[in-house]
Design an enzyme around this catalytic site. Structure first.
Site, PDB file in Angstrom:
ATOM      1  N   CYS A 175       0.852  -1.192   0.000  1.00  0.00           N
ATOM      2  CA  CYS A 175       0.000   0.000   0.000  1.00  0.00           C
ATOM      3  C   CYS A 175       0.890   1.244   0.000  1.00  0.00           C
ATOM      4  O   CYS A 175       1.748   1.410   0.873  1.00  0.00           O
ATOM      5  CB  CYS A 175      -0.925  -0.010   1.221  1.00  0.00           C
ATOM      6  SG  CYS A 175      -1.987   1.440   1.344  1.00  0.00           S
ATOM      7  N   CYS A 190     -18.109   0.431  19.209  1.00  0.00           N
ATOM      8  CA  CYS A 190     -18.001   1.601  18.337  1.00  0.00           C
ATOM      9  C   CYS A 190     -18.287   2.848  19.168  1.00  0.00           C
ATOM     10  O   CYS A 190     -19.318   2.926  19.849  1.00  0.00           O
ATOM     11  CB  CYS A 190     -18.973   1.474  17.165  1.00  0.00           C
ATOM     12  SG  CYS A 190     -19.089   2.946  16.127  1.00  0.00           S
ATOM     13  N   CYS A 235     -21.526   4.635  18.061  1.00  0.00           N
ATOM     14  CA  CYS A 235     -22.728   3.901  18.469  1.00  0.00           C
ATOM     15  C   CYS A 235     -22.934   3.981  19.976  1.00  0.00           C
ATOM     16  O   CYS A 235     -24.076   4.048  20.459  1.00  0.00           O
ATOM     17  CB  CYS A 235     -22.626   2.445  18.031  1.00  0.00           C
ATOM     18  SG  CYS A 235     -22.676   2.191  16.243  1.00  0.00           S
ATOM     19  N   CYS A 250     -17.964   1.235  13.542  1.00  0.00           N
ATOM     20  CA  CYS A 250     -18.530  -0.026  13.046  1.00  0.00           C
ATOM     21  C   CYS A 250     -18.303  -0.136  11.539  1.00  0.00           C
ATOM     22  O   CYS A 250     -18.134   0.857  10.838  1.00  0.00           O
ATOM     23  CB  CYS A 250     -20.016  -0.115  13.380  1.00  0.00           C
ATOM     24  SG  CYS A 250     -20.977   1.338  12.916  1.00  0.00           S
ATOM     25  N   HIS A 292     -20.072   3.760  10.686  1.00  0.00           N
ATOM     26  CA  HIS A 292     -19.334   4.892  11.239  1.00  0.00           C
ATOM     27  C   HIS A 292     -17.878   4.903  10.793  1.00  0.00           C
ATOM     28  O   HIS A 292     -17.292   5.987  10.626  1.00  0.00           O
ATOM     29  CB  HIS A 292     -19.418   4.864  12.771  1.00  0.00           C
ATOM     30  CG  HIS A 292     -20.780   5.213  13.290  1.00  0.00           C
ATOM     31  ND1 HIS A 292     -21.424   4.459  14.256  1.00  0.00           N
ATOM     32  CD2 HIS A 292     -21.641   6.215  12.983  1.00  0.00           C
ATOM     33  CE1 HIS A 292     -22.603   4.986  14.524  1.00  0.00           C
ATOM     34  NE2 HIS A 292     -22.766   6.056  13.753  1.00  0.00           N
ATOM     35  N   CYS A 322      -7.024   2.056  -1.563  1.00  0.00           N
ATOM     36  CA  CYS A 322      -6.675   0.914  -2.424  1.00  0.00           C
ATOM     37  C   CYS A 322      -7.828  -0.064  -2.573  1.00  0.00           C
ATOM     38  O   CYS A 322      -7.840  -0.857  -3.521  1.00  0.00           O
ATOM     39  CB  CYS A 322      -5.465   0.181  -1.854  1.00  0.00           C
ATOM     40  SG  CYS A 322      -3.969   1.178  -1.756  1.00  0.00           S
ATOM     41  N   CYS A 378     -21.648 -12.829   6.325  1.00  0.00           N
ATOM     42  CA  CYS A 378     -22.841 -13.603   6.675  1.00  0.00           C
ATOM     43  C   CYS A 378     -22.947 -14.857   5.815  1.00  0.00           C
ATOM     44  O   CYS A 378     -23.479 -15.878   6.258  1.00  0.00           O
ATOM     45  CB  CYS A 378     -24.090 -12.749   6.524  1.00  0.00           C
ATOM     46  SG  CYS A 378     -24.340 -12.073   4.876  1.00  0.00           S
ATOM     47  N   HIS A 403     -28.796 -10.717   2.561  1.00  0.00           N
ATOM     48  CA  HIS A 403     -28.280 -11.219   3.831  1.00  0.00           C
ATOM     49  C   HIS A 403     -28.557 -12.713   3.913  1.00  0.00           C
ATOM     50  O   HIS A 403     -29.645 -13.178   3.563  1.00  0.00           O
ATOM     51  CB  HIS A 403     -28.936 -10.491   5.007  1.00  0.00           C
ATOM     52  CG  HIS A 403     -28.399 -10.893   6.344  1.00  0.00           C
ATOM     53  ND1 HIS A 403     -27.073 -10.758   6.691  1.00  0.00           N
ATOM     54  CD2 HIS A 403     -29.015 -11.444   7.430  1.00  0.00           C
ATOM     55  CE1 HIS A 403     -26.896 -11.194   7.926  1.00  0.00           C
ATOM     56  NE2 HIS A 403     -28.060 -11.621   8.388  1.00  0.00           N
TER      57      HIS A 403
END
Length: 901
Positions: A21, A45, A48, A79, A87, A116, A206, A835
């Site tokens: 990078c 977070c 949050c 998060c 966030h 990147c 998930c 999901h």
């Protein structure tokens, strides 16, 4: 000489010298990160947490955030992308003077660069690796100092068990020995009963968590992995030999592969840990090493992940067994022979491994030739069955039926607009012009376009004919006697590709009165003799082959001499492939008394052909331009422009030698050279009765097939097909029979016979764990879509109607092959954003199935009812108990069935 720096550096030092990078130096600040992480909660977070304090939300909702990403520039904790707030991504998108693009996943300890859009690798010696090592040590020290956090579910179960024990103690003031034993047995059942735990979302994982939940509820997989990990028993490998098969016992000294060990460690943690949520970061990292496509925390497909996972573990186990085989065979065989044997085993898939033992099955494709009724078989292994959804078939039919109509319409429009390429559009014509002038302008433009196309066509054809004439004409035969040819039957068709013959129907002409015959369907010239007197030409629809003689010039009249007409002649194959169709309506007569030539206009005239253009050309060449009477002067100009081309074509046609070598053959054989053998699959020809070749283990006619159900998908997957047209079967038996009948004229060439056949694919060896994949994601043209229709699936599935009559691993006389549902993967949402969740059945292990896997002994009587258990719906770390009706009403994408024994 002085050594250059970096020439002898190890691989890790090269990574430090050339970072992957390019934003690493500006986006990394060690001091700011260390100062920001003093006395803070790393697993939360911060945005949050602030919102929850303001809104007074419950702790359960905040705990559902799966992953926290740490900004390595300022230490911000946010998060990930899979959360609602995102966030961490919003923190990166905030405009600043310096980039905050480098983040670290606190759960998995993997670095990511937003600019990147890729993962940033690191090692311990690099600057990033040292910071990650410091953060890991801080996290471990904080966990040791803090008290162990128990999940909500475990707290609830502990409270329930304590209350039950207290109730029992207070109810019986004087408990006896039996009551104590019952309490002890109840506590043991609670501790040994399998549990369901959630999985942390590592960032759009998930799809991975749903698959892992179903594999964790496969007890046979855990038993096989424990056996592989301990490698107590030697592995037996069957050496197939024509004379006598040998059994080779191999001692596996090498440890299993990294992916297999990670899978074993994950299943062990799922079954033995007391935590309510497990983080499968090690297993997911090993999967990403095997398949790079799963890196980057993007949305992926569960079925693809399952295939990559199983194939990866299977490859590691096969490599481990082959290394042990090569060591055991070194004393008796050479290295080259050992390599050949190992490759042969890999092709035959005879190397034992736990993946094929548990998930592997076999499909048999039965094909029967309709000519000789020879039955041949093809065996194909499978790890799962991908079933087409019925709604997809309707879309395919519609997509197949619409393009031909569009193509025909486009072709018709092109044919209609072909003559109008040089004509101006209607909008461009001035509205003040009269209709007569507009029509006249269109006609003139059409005629000009015809003349230009005529010149272009005959330029190419004249060159072609002259080249062919040089090859085909003979110098000795200059004059051929006139003969009449017999008519050819209407049903006779040429065999060479692109054969277009030329016909002309000539009507009689008396004293300059000409009558043109209509209705010419063929394209061969029927020329009768022309004499100097007032003789009539032989008329009618006589199809005759054409060899035109030269047109003599120098007199006012046209003297047509037709020579070299042979009986029953066809154009040579070299001419057939190149000569275009030429339609002629020739008007030829005795022109001694008439010096004027009238050219009758026809609606459509083929470029460069017809008696009109030939006669007009002759008149122009002889200087009788006044003798040509036409209505339009533009037609005369077109004829003058094409006169030279027509004359060259006529001279070239005069030199053509016609032959009658080709005859239409009735044998339907495609001859291919040895180098161009068709790539066909090898079939095993068996001596089987054609009547019972497609019989199944149980009757298929009595199936209660619903329109949208798994049974209908299986029925469609295993239905009988008819191979015709381009899908014909290359039958070796018919090829040998046909080759024996043919003459030995074509030596050195193989002749392949393609015949119509029937084909059906059935299950010949059922797998202990049956995985069904419903193909909901489809590609319709250039668009991708998902079929959201509900597909019914049963709790108990009978696979016997879809198996062969000689199915393996089925007791004799058994007409049922039952499977019990224990896992479902559901996909909600669309293809772009969705999901994955899992439905699993919590149950006790099937001991009969494990016994069959280890011993190979099949019980004589199989179970008829599924085992008792409770169903759970798992969405990443959230676990909820559900009913069976909720499971059966889900939008299933993957189904996991366990064989009932």
């Amino acid at each position: 000489m002085v050594k250059k720096r970096g020439t002898n550096l190890p691989a890790q030092d090269f990574l430090d010298a050339e970072p992957v990078c390019k934003h690493l130096r500006k986006a990394l600040d060690d001091g700011s990160v260390k100062r920001a992480l003093v006395n803070v909660e790393w697993t939360m977070c911060q945005d949050c947490q602030a919102d929850n304090k303001e809104k007074n939300n419950s702790e359960d909702e905040s705990a559902e955030d799966p992953s926290v990403w740490l900004c390595l520039k300022c230490g911000h904790r946010g998060c990930g992308r899979n959360s609602v707030a995102q966030h961490a991504l919003n923190h990166y998108n905030t405009p600043r003077s310096e980039p905050h693009c480098l983040v670290l996943n606190v759960d998995m300890w993997s670095a990511w660069c937003y600019l990147c859009d890729n993962e940033v690798p690191y090692n311990r010696t690099s600057r990033l690796g040292q910071l990650v090592d410091y953060l890991q040590r801080k996290a471990k020290a904080k966990n040791k100092n803090s008290n162990s956090v128990v999940s909500n579910e475990e707290v609830k179960t502990e409270i329930v068990t304590e209350n039950e024990v207290k109730k029992i103690q207070y109810q019986d003031e004087k408990p006896d020995v039996q009551a104590k034993q019952e309490k002890a047995s109840s506590t043991q059942k609670i501790s040994t009963e399998p549990t369901v735990k959630g999985l942390s979302n590592l960032g759009n994982t998930c799809f991975f968590n749903a698959v892992m939940q179903n594999l964790s509820q496969t007890p046979a997989l855990s038993e096989l992995l424990n056996e592989v990990k301990t490698f107590r028993k030697p592995v037996t490998v069957l050496l197939p030999d024509s004379s006598s098969p040998k059994i080779l016992e191999v001692n596996l000294e090498q440890q299993p592969g990294p992916l297999t060990l990670a899978m074993w460690q994950f299943l062990t943690e799922m079954h033995e840990t007391k935590k309510g949520v497990v983080t499968p970061k090690e297993l997911f990292s090993q999967v990403c090493k095997k398949a790079i496509r799963f890196k980057g925390y993007q949305q992926q497909d569960s079925q693809e992940l399952l295939r990559y996972l199983l194939d990866g573990m299977r490859g590691e186990e096969i490599q481990r067994v082959t290394l042990a085989m090569s060591k055991s065979l070194q004393s008796t065989l050479d290295e080259e022979e050992i390599k050949k044997i190992v490759k042969d085993y890999e092709k035959r898939r005879t190397i034992p491994n736990f993946v094929d033992c548990l998930f592997g099955g076999e499909l048999t494709s039965t094909i029967m030739c309709e000519e000789c009724h020879t039955v041949s078989l093809v065996h194909e292994p499978f790890l799962d069955l991908s079933l087409p959804v019925l709604d997809d078939l309707i879309v395919k039919k519609n997509s197949k039926s619409t393009p031909p109509a569009r193509e025909r319409k486009e072709e018709e429009e092109e044919e209609e607009n072909d003559d109008d390429r040089y004509v101006k559009e209607r909008d461009e014509v001035s509205p003040g012009a009269s209709k007569h002038l507009q029509k006249k302008a269109k006609k003139a433009a059409k005629k000009q376009a015809k003349n230009q196309r005529r010149q272009q066509k005959w330029q190419g054809k004249t060159v072609l004919f002259t080249d062919l004439a040089k090859q085909e004409c003979s110098e000795d035969e200059e004059e051929v006697s006139q003969t009449k040819t017999n008519t050819r039957p209407d049903n006779e068709t040429p065999t060479a590709d692109g054969l277009n013959t030329m016909e002309t129907d000539l009507s009689t002409l008396e004293n300059g009165n000409e009558e043109s015959a209509d209705g010419l369907n063929t394209m061969e010239t029927d020329l009768s003799t022309l004499e100097n007197g007032n003789e009539e030409m032989a008329g009618g629809f006589k199809t005759m082959e054409m060899d035109l003689s030269t047109l003599e010039n120098g007199s006012e009249t046209i003297k047509s001499a037709v020579e070299g007409i042979t009986e029953h002649t066809d154009l040579d194959s070299s001419v057939h492939n190149n000569v275009g169709s030429v339609e002629t309506n020739a008007l030829v007569g005795n022109m001694e008394n008439n010096n004027n030539i009238e050219v009758n206009k026809t609606p459509e005239r083929t470029a460069g052909s017809g008696g009109d253009s030939m006669e007009a050309m002759a008149a122009v060449e002889n200087g009788n331009a006044d003798a040509v009477n036409v209505d339009d002067t533009e037609a005369v100009n077109g004829l003058i422009d094409s006169a030279n081309m027509d004359h060259e074509l006529t001279n070239s046609l005069n030199r053509l030698q016609l032959s009658s070598d080709l005859e239409p053959t009735q044998v339907e054989i495609e001859i291919l050279p040895d180098k161009e053998q068709p790539h066909t699959q090898v079939y095993e020809v068996v001596n089987e009765d054609p009547k019972t070749a497609f019989s199944t283990l149980s009757n298929r006619k009595d199936l209660p097939i619903d329109e949208f159900s798994v049974l209908s998908c299986l029925y469609q997957f295993t239905h009988k097909e008819t191979l015709t047209g381009n899908n014909k079967l290359l039958c070796n038996v018919c090829t040998r029979k046909q080759a024996s009948r043919l003459n030995n004229s074509n030596k050195g060439e193989k002749k392949f016979v393609y015949t119509n056949a029937k084909k059906q694919m059935l299950v010949s060896n059922p797998s202990p764990i049956l995985t069904l994949h419903l193909k909901r994601f489809q590609q319709n043209g250039f668009n991708l879509r998902k079929i959201n229709r509900h597909i019914k699936f049963p709790e108990v599935l009978d696979l016997a109607p879809f198996c062969t009559a000689k199915c393996k691993n089925v007791p004799e006389g058994e007409s049922r092959l039952l499977y019990s549902l224990y896992g479902v993967i559901e996909h909600s949402g669309s293809m772009r954003s969705g999901h994955y969740t899992a439905f699993v059945k919590l149950r006790h292990p099937n001991q009969q199935l494990c016994k069959m896997l280890f011993t190979g002994v099949i019980p004589e009587v199989s179970g008829s009812e599924p085992g008792q258990g409770s169903w759970y719906h798992i969405s990443d770390s959230h676990v909820q108990a559900v009913s069976l009706s909720r499971v059966l009403s889900s939008q299933a994408y993957l189904l996991f069935y366990e064989r009932m024994l």
